[in-house]
Design a protein around this motif. Structure first.
Motif: not given
Length: 880
Positions: A454-477
């Motif tokens: 769960w230590f990886s799944s608790w980050l799922w909503p933002f790790s999947t969008l590219g976090w810790p990078g500052k990705t376009d997906d993260l910004k947009r979605f």
RNA sequence: GGGCGAUUAGCUCAGUUGGGAGAGCGCCUGCCUUACAAGCAGGAUGUCGGGGGUUCAAGUCCCUCAUCGCCCACCA
């Protein structure tokens, strides 16, 4: 376009796979580039251990319904798919597999074992992906993620180190839940308590000075070898004066004190408790309060270790218990055992009895994060559907304890901590260090443990969008829109995602949380392998098609309600899909050779206005249903419109036009049918995805794909309430006449005279007259008279509506007794209704308290009932 | 021990602010009517778990009892 394009039988296998491929090939699942207000869901990642069961089916079907609905409504819609590495679960499976081949994981070594596990992961992943595609999940596969992939791993390290730097991750020697079978620590939530019929054992501990003995009671005698005190309640008069004295711990040579602690209940057991700080959570606390020694007597496989007398070493807990009891008996200290059922912790993955076990583990300090999470909920940044789950959430956040995140496994994210072999320095770092930061030695060893899944799944909503990078997906979605999941993981996952997100993204990960019901069998039992009552979504797809599966599950998803199903249940969806297929086929058959007029140019007749009004109303109710996640109402709106309004009435009525010789009228009628069908297909697409796409692409004048077409919206333009009212009266008329025909068993082909008497105040007079031929057709008469003159009822039976009466002439077939009996029944009913209504209207309180419109309604009801009662009495006299 | 939920037609369940009890399946009757027998038309079936209360009015709100289910909890 030819009708041969649509086979006579609905066979989903003919097109479902082809349609899914079409969507994939055309990039239909990607969010559109332009547009604001995206609708985003990240999938609750299924475990790569297994295959999808019906619970997953339900979950993903509902997500798909939401995604498709919002996609068609013009929002950039993104559904991020992915899977979870499922630490313990997967490792267990691989170990079992190896063991079947006679290999233990330690023989294989860590590296090889992990390699093997990746292979298993790939196999299961392929199956899961296939399954999700089979049920039509419209996820953006180009964005697929895995909790152990590079990006997620980076996020995990970032969070671990970040929390460490904030002082929220710490390493400590604590009593943890230990699964001897999995060989790892478990978090508190991973322990399931089960009621076990055990025994309570009573025996004596003699005082050190030989002046007597004290009776204790325990369910776990073997742990006495690790006892470091006996505790009594200081208020307990039975033991007053004993506190501070010492007892000799039997079977050992240790002397331990008697202490006083208010935790000890005076009512339970003997009031004297043996204290084993290293093997019981309560004793742990007491041990801390009294500064007692903590003696660990277990190895990690739950055998006794070298801290016990030699004869017990290496024994398993169960055997040690027997041995200890025997030896106590031999020493004459044993008293008795009594039946005692109590809760015992079991591993949530392998069901082994969990041992409280003293070891060094990593923890996350949760209290601060929980407060933030609670705060966000209080500010309504989060809403649960149904709301009752908010209590669960609140309760958990309020009673939260620190989270043990280290696991003694090989499959998972290795803890990003290194130890210097030379100076012992501990280095916590995002990337593997080259040399010791203290002594410069290059001899470093990484922590052996991995992190809780769960230590990886608790980050799922933002790790999947590219976090810790500052990705376009993260910004947009980010943040995402809705989370759809089961209530069993509100603690494990939902709550933790909220905390992680608030901590690292500073906002909630999603606004709406839809908690699905549990899928059960028809007896209400949970579906499980051992009961063999599980349903495989793919088998359902194979038998009935994906649309049948999707529609049925959506239709049965009443908020807050578990779903009880068996294979037969899916006939519901299958029948509906079949109905859609055949109605469409009927329309397509009649398209051939006709001139299809664009909707804007069609001259609308009353019945066309009616179906447009019904469509509009149905869409309206669907809109308000999906808004608050009432999936059953959402599906029902489409079902009722299509079947009851469109098929049973509109299509039936259209046959007059289509089978006539009026070419212009034929063009007009088919154009309307095509238009309404097109709207209906859009309307039904979220849960009948394949069939609607298949038919849509065959319709004349459609381009592209339905999946990205615009969803019909309710609007003022298609609002014809008067037409609807009149049509409802017309339906009443037709149903009434049909009922009479049926009750008097008039053969369907027999045409008999019908006279409809309309009162002077009757609102739909013109409507009835203009639909005379329709009425005649639907009730099968060649002699229909519509009149405002009171007709003779001689030889007829009657059916009454609001403001009109229909007389069916049946002298030849009439069964007087039957008719009179029916009228008597109605007479009784009317008498009852009149009494009830009169009661209200005579009641002064009602008149003074009820709103005017309610009173008016009661008055008109009374008038209606009275009039009807008079008529019924009249008929009875006439006939009797 | 604490908390939550359920109890409506034979079965599975809807019933959103209190205002004349609904669906699907099953059952009964009649129909192979040129889209569909996976269909069409019609029909029957409910002291809305028991009791009490609030209200002009209760399936709907309150109390209580009963039965069932789920979650949480360290009583050795």
């Amino acid at each position: 376009m030819s009708s041969s394009d649509m086979p006579k039988a609905y066979n989903p296998k003919d097109f479902e796979d082809r349609i899914y491929k079409y969507w994939m090939d055309n990039g239909c699942f990607k969010p559109k580039e332009e547009g604001k207000d995206p609708f985003v869901i990240v999938i609750p990642p299924p475990n790569v251990t297994g295959v999808l069961h019906m619970g997953h089916g339900l979950n993903n079907i509902l997500q798909d319904v939401l995604i498709r609905y919002h996609r068609m409504n013009g929002r950039p819609a993104l559904w991020v798919p992915g899977t979870d590495h499922a630490g313990i679960a997967t490792q267990n499976i691989v170990e079992k597999k190896l063991r079947a081949k006679g290999i233990e994981r330690h023989e294989l070594g860590r590296e090889k074992f992990v390699e093997e596990t990746w292979k298993v992961k790939e196999e299961h992943h392929a199956i899961i992906k296939k399954q999700l595609q089979k049920i039509g999940s419209s996820c953006d596969w180009s964005r697929e993620r895995f909790t152990l992939d590079e990006g997620c791993s980076k996020a995990v390290r970032e969070v671990f180190v970040g929390l460490y730097e904030r002082g929220l991750v710490y390493k400590g020697n604590y009593l943890v839940n230990w699964c001897p079978s999995c060989g790892t620590a478990l978090a508190d939530d991973e322990v399931e308590h089960q009621e076990i019929d055990g025994k309570m054992y009573h025996y004596y501990y003699p005082f050190e000075d030989g002046s007597g003995k004290i009776e204790i009671a325990t369910t776990r005698p073997e742990t006495m070898l690790g006892d470091t005190a006996v505790a009594v309640n200081p208020e307990d008069e039975r033991y007053s004066g004993l506190i501070g004295r010492k007892v000799r711990l039997p079977l050992t040579d240790r002397i331990i004190p008697i202490i006083g602690d208010s935790y000890v209940s005076m009512e339970f057991g003997t009031g004297a408790v043996k204290i084993t700080p290293a093997h019981d959570p309560n004793d742990w606390d007491i041990g801390n309060r009294h500064n007692l020694e903590k003696i660990n007597i277990l190895n990690d496989n739950a055998t006794l270790n070298d801290n016990v007398p030699e004869k017990y070493r290496g024994l398993r807990v169960k055997d040690a218990r027997k041995a200890v009891i025997e030896d106590l008996k031999a020493e004459g200290l044993y008293i008795k055992d009594v039946e005692h059922s109590h809760q015992v912790g079991h591993c949530y993955r392998c069901n082994t009895v969990v041992e409280p076990y003293l070891s060094k583990q990593w923890f996350v300090s949760m209290k601060g994060m929980a407060e933030k999470a609670l705060n966000a909920w209080e500010k309504e940044e989060l809403i649960f559907y149904p709301r009752k789950w908010e209590n669960t959430y609140k309760h958990w956040m309020n009673t939260i304890r620190d989270w043990c995140i280290s696991r003694q496994l090989w499959w998972g994210h290795r803890i990003p901590v290194w130890y210097c072999d030379d100076c012992g320095e501990m280095i916590v770092a995002r990337e593997a260090p080259e040399v010791c930061t203290k002594c410069g030695s290059s001899s470093l060893t990484q922590d052996n443990d991995v992190l809780d899944t769960w230590f990886s799944s608790w980050l799922w909503p933002f790790s999947t969008l590219g976090w810790p990078g500052k990705t376009d997906d993260l910004k947009r979605f980010f943040p995402t829109s809705t989370l759809v999941t089961g209530y069993d993981i509100i603690f494990f996952w939902v709550s933790r995602m909220i905390m992680a997100s608030l901590e690292f993204m500073e906002e909630v990960p999603f606004k709406d949380i839809y908690i699905t019901g549990l899928v059960r069998d028809k007896q209400g039992r949970k579906m499980s392998k051992s009961l063999g009552n599980g349903l495989d979504p793919l088998e359902i797809v194979d038998e009935y098609g994906a649309d049948a599966l999707k529609f049925t599950m959506t239709f049965l998803s009443a908020q807050g309600q578990d779903i009880l199903i068996d294979t037969e249940s899916f006939k519901l969806g299958s029948k509906f899909a079949n109905k859609v297929w055949n109605a469409s086929r009927y329309i397509m058959m009649n398209v051939e050779g006709r001139n299809i007029i664009p909707f804007e140019k069609i001259e609308l007749k009353e019945i066309d206005k009616w179906i447009l009004h019904r469509l509009n109303e149905s869409i309206k109710s669907a809109e308000s249903a999906i808004e608050v996640y009432r999936f059953n109402d959402f599906a029902q709106a489409g079902y009722e419109f299509f079947w009851n309004d469109f098929c049973d009435w509109y299509i039936e009525a259209s046959k007059i036009s289509l089978y006539s010789s009026d070419e212009k009228e034929k063009d007009r009628a088919i154009s309307m049918l095509v238009y309404v069908l097109e709207q209906a297909l859009k309307f039904l697409h979220p849960y009948l995805s394949f069939i609607t796409e298949e038919i849509y692409q065959k319709l004349p004048q459609t381009e592209g794909s339905l999946i990205t077409a615009e969803y019909p919206k309710s609007c003022g333009q298609n609002n014809y309430p008067e037409t609807d009212e009149s049509f409802t009266l017309l339906q009443d008329l037709i149903r009434g006449i049909r009922t009479l025909r049926s009750e008097f068993t008039i053969p369907p082909e027999k045409k008999i005279p019908v006279t409809v008497f309309m009162e002077s105040s009757f609102k739909a007079e013109k409507f009835f007259i203009s639909h005379k031929s329709l009425i005649a057709q639907l009730v099968n008469t060649d002699n229909l008279v519509l009149t405002t003159e009171k007709p003779s009822i001689d030889g007829s039976v009657a059916s009454a509506g609001t403001g009109f009466e229909a007389y069916v002439f049946i002298r030849d077939v009439i069964d007087i007794e039957k008719e009179v009996a029916k009228l008597r029944k109605e007479q009784q009913k009317m008498a009852q209704m009149i009494k009830q209504t009169e009661g209200k209207l005579k009641n002064g309180k009602f008149l003074s308290n009820a709103p005017d419109d309610v009173i008016e309604k009661e008055k008109s009801k009374l008038a209606e009932f009275t009039e009807r009662a008079e008529k019924v009495s009249f008929y009875i006299n006439e006939l009797g």
